[in-house]
Design an enzyme around this catalytic site. Structure first.
Site, short mmCIF file in Angstrom:
data_model
loop_
_atom_site.label_atom_id
_atom_site.label_comp_id
_atom_site.label_asym_id
_atom_site.label_seq_id
_atom_site.Cartn_x
_atom_site.Cartn_y
_atom_site.Cartn_z
N LYS A 92 0.87 -1.18 0.00
CA LYS A 92 0.00 0.00 0.00
C LYS A 92 0.90 1.22 0.00
O LYS A 92 1.80 1.35 0.86
CB LYS A 92 -0.87 -0.01 1.25
CG LYS A 92 -1.97 -1.08 1.20
CD LYS A 92 -3.11 -0.63 0.30
CE LYS A 92 -4.25 -1.64 0.34
NZ LYS A 92 -5.31 -1.27 -0.62
N LYS A 146 -13.23 -6.46 -7.94
CA LYS A 146 -13.73 -6.82 -6.62
C LYS A 146 -15.22 -7.17 -6.75
O LYS A 146 -16.05 -6.28 -6.87
CB LYS A 146 -13.56 -5.64 -5.66
CG LYS A 146 -12.12 -5.30 -5.28
CD LYS A 146 -12.16 -4.14 -4.33
CE LYS A 146 -10.86 -3.69 -3.71
NZ LYS A 146 -9.64 -4.36 -3.93
O1 LIG Z 1 -6.18 -6.77 -3.23
C1 LIG Z 1 -5.60 -7.14 -2.20
O2 LIG Z 1 -4.43 -7.52 -2.22
C2 LIG Z 1 -6.30 -7.20 -0.88
C3 LIG Z 1 -7.45 -6.29 -0.71
C4 LIG Z 1 -7.14 -4.83 -0.71
O3 LIG Z 1 -6.04 -4.43 -0.99
C5 LIG Z 1 -8.18 -3.90 -0.31
C6 LIG Z 1 -8.95 -4.22 0.81
C7 LIG Z 1 -9.93 -3.38 1.27
C8 LIG Z 1 -10.17 -2.21 0.61
C9 LIG Z 1 -9.43 -1.86 -0.51
C10 LIG Z 1 -8.45 -2.70 -0.99
C11 LIG Z 1 -7.74 -2.29 -2.25
O4 LIG Z 1 -7.38 -3.09 -3.08
O5 LIG Z 1 -7.59 -1.11 -2.49
MG LIG Z 2 -6.76 -1.41 -4.64
#
Ligand SMILES: O=C(O)CCC(=O)c1ccccc1C(=O)O
Ligand SMILES: [Mg+2]
Length: 367
Positions: free
Chosen positions: A169, A273
């Site tokens: 992240k 998603k």
């Molecule tokens: O995609 C992944 O590796 C895990 C999930 C994840 O990153 C995520 C989880 C909750 C909210 C947003 C996100 C995202 O991908 O931005």
């Molecule tokens: Mg993402």
């Protein structure tokens, strides 16, 4: 999947699950996860079966709230006939309007139908395309916005556990710190696949600077480098090989926009998603679209419980031709969950639970 059935009951329970530590992204902070566990009872001939689903819109991710979903579910008719699960949009149009609610109700129906057929959901979905499902799917280790030392330690730990891909992240810390984090992970783990997720935090100017500096570090994918309002222009203006590494995530909502981005042929990958896209079936339509266009697909969760994560894992397993690695290694973020056993991840692969439907039954009474 074209078995006609009668939906007899559609019930839900509100559940709050505690996280092991707050999830911090560039745009939000989550300490617990609130969701609806949905239970559908269907009748087909003389058979009565139940299936489970999860409705868990993530605050800040979409306009829909758990309260909207409850209100709509309370008002939805049951005692209705389906000629197939896909008929959900016509049979329960108000449910179909809210993506997370549609995801949860569709999942409960798919789970019930798969249990009726005594087959796992992944097999039900794969057989529609004449495929055999995978028994396990490749997953990435998702690492939060920690400082450089902690990021390196987390990436090393993931590599030692056998993950071949990490997603960091980014965007929550100063850019110079992010660049140092990424460079240090690359140095510590020379063969690891590295992905980044900025959750739209960078300005186009910042994103350009970061992306220019990153090509030496061999970054696989950068998820949502800029906010949705800048994304399409950003991609249009990026050179071809940079665009090939950029994947929309927030920009994939609504699903119609994901179709547009895929069809435009300008991006190399897409993050899907199902919780945000209205369910496994609408997401499978997007995957088919992406496969036709040669766009890589990463399936991901929205911080769902074991029910929602398993659903996404079944979808991933139904597509042996979609390599991932997928964003499914988030079970460890939950201090309590709806499945008895934790997700089985070995060497960066998530093993599907054996059994019909989702492969487990969440405990309805204690939920
Ligand atoms: O995609 C992944 O590796 C895990 C999930 C994840 O990153 C995520 C989880 C909750 C909210 C947003 C996100 C995202 O991908 O931005
Ligand atoms: Mg993402």
């Amino acid at each position: 999947m074209n078995t006609p059935f009668h939906l007899q009951k559609l019930e839900y329970r509100e559940v709050d699950l505690e996280l092991t530590k707050p999830l911090v992204t560039s745009s939000a902070r989550y300490e617990t996860r609130s969701l609806l566990l949905v239970r559908a009872q269907i009748r087909a001939g003389e058979h009565l079966v139940e299936g489970f689903g999860e409705v868990s819109p993530l605050p800040g991710w979409s306009d829909e709230t758990l309260a909207n979903c409850i209100e709509t579910l309370d008002a939805a008719p049951t005692d209705v006939e389906f000629d197939a699960v896909r008929a959900l949009d016509e049979v329960l149009p108000t449910v179909a309007e809210l993506p997370s609610l549609r995801f949860g109700v569709e999942l409960a129906l798919l789970d019930a139908l798969a249990r009726l057929r005594e087959t796992p959901i992944c097999r039900l979905l794969a057989s529609e395309r004449g495929r055999m499902p995978l028994a396990s799917v490749s997953v990435q280790a998702t690492i939060g916005a920690k400082g450089p030392d902690e990021t390196v330690a987390a990436a090393r730990a993931a590599a030692d556990e056998g993950f071949n891909c990490v997603k960091l992240k980014v965007g929550a810390l100063p850019i110079a710190t992010d660049i140092a984090r990424i460079a240090r992970v690359r140095e510590a783990c020379p063969t690891l696949m590295i992905r980044l997720d900025a959750n739209g935090a960078w300005t186009p100017q910042q994103a350009r600077e970061v992306l220019e500096g990153l090509w030496k570090l061999n970054i696989d994918i950068v998820e949502q480098p800029v906010a949705p309002e800048h994304f399409d222009t950003f991609v249009d203006e990026a050179d071809a090989l940079t665009a090939a590494c950029i994947a929309p995530d927030e920009s994939c909502v609504p699903a119609a926009h994901a179709h547009e981005l895929i069809d435009a042929g300008k991006i190399g990958a897409v993050v899907l998603k199902p919780q945000a896209l209205g369910g496994l079936l609408p997401t499978s339509t997007l995957i088919d679209d992406a496969l036709r266009k040669g766009v890589r697909v990463v399936l991901s969760t929205l911080l769902e419980s074991a029910v929602g994560r398993s659903a996404v894992a079944h979808l991933a397993a139904a597509y042996p031709d979609v390599l991932g690695p997928h964003g499914l290694a988030t079970g460890g973020w939950f201090a309590s969950d709806l499945a008895e056993a934790p997700d089985s991840i070995l060497d960066g692969s998530l093993r599907l639970r054996h059994g019909s439907g989702l492969g487990f039954e969440p405990d309805w009474r204690s939920a």
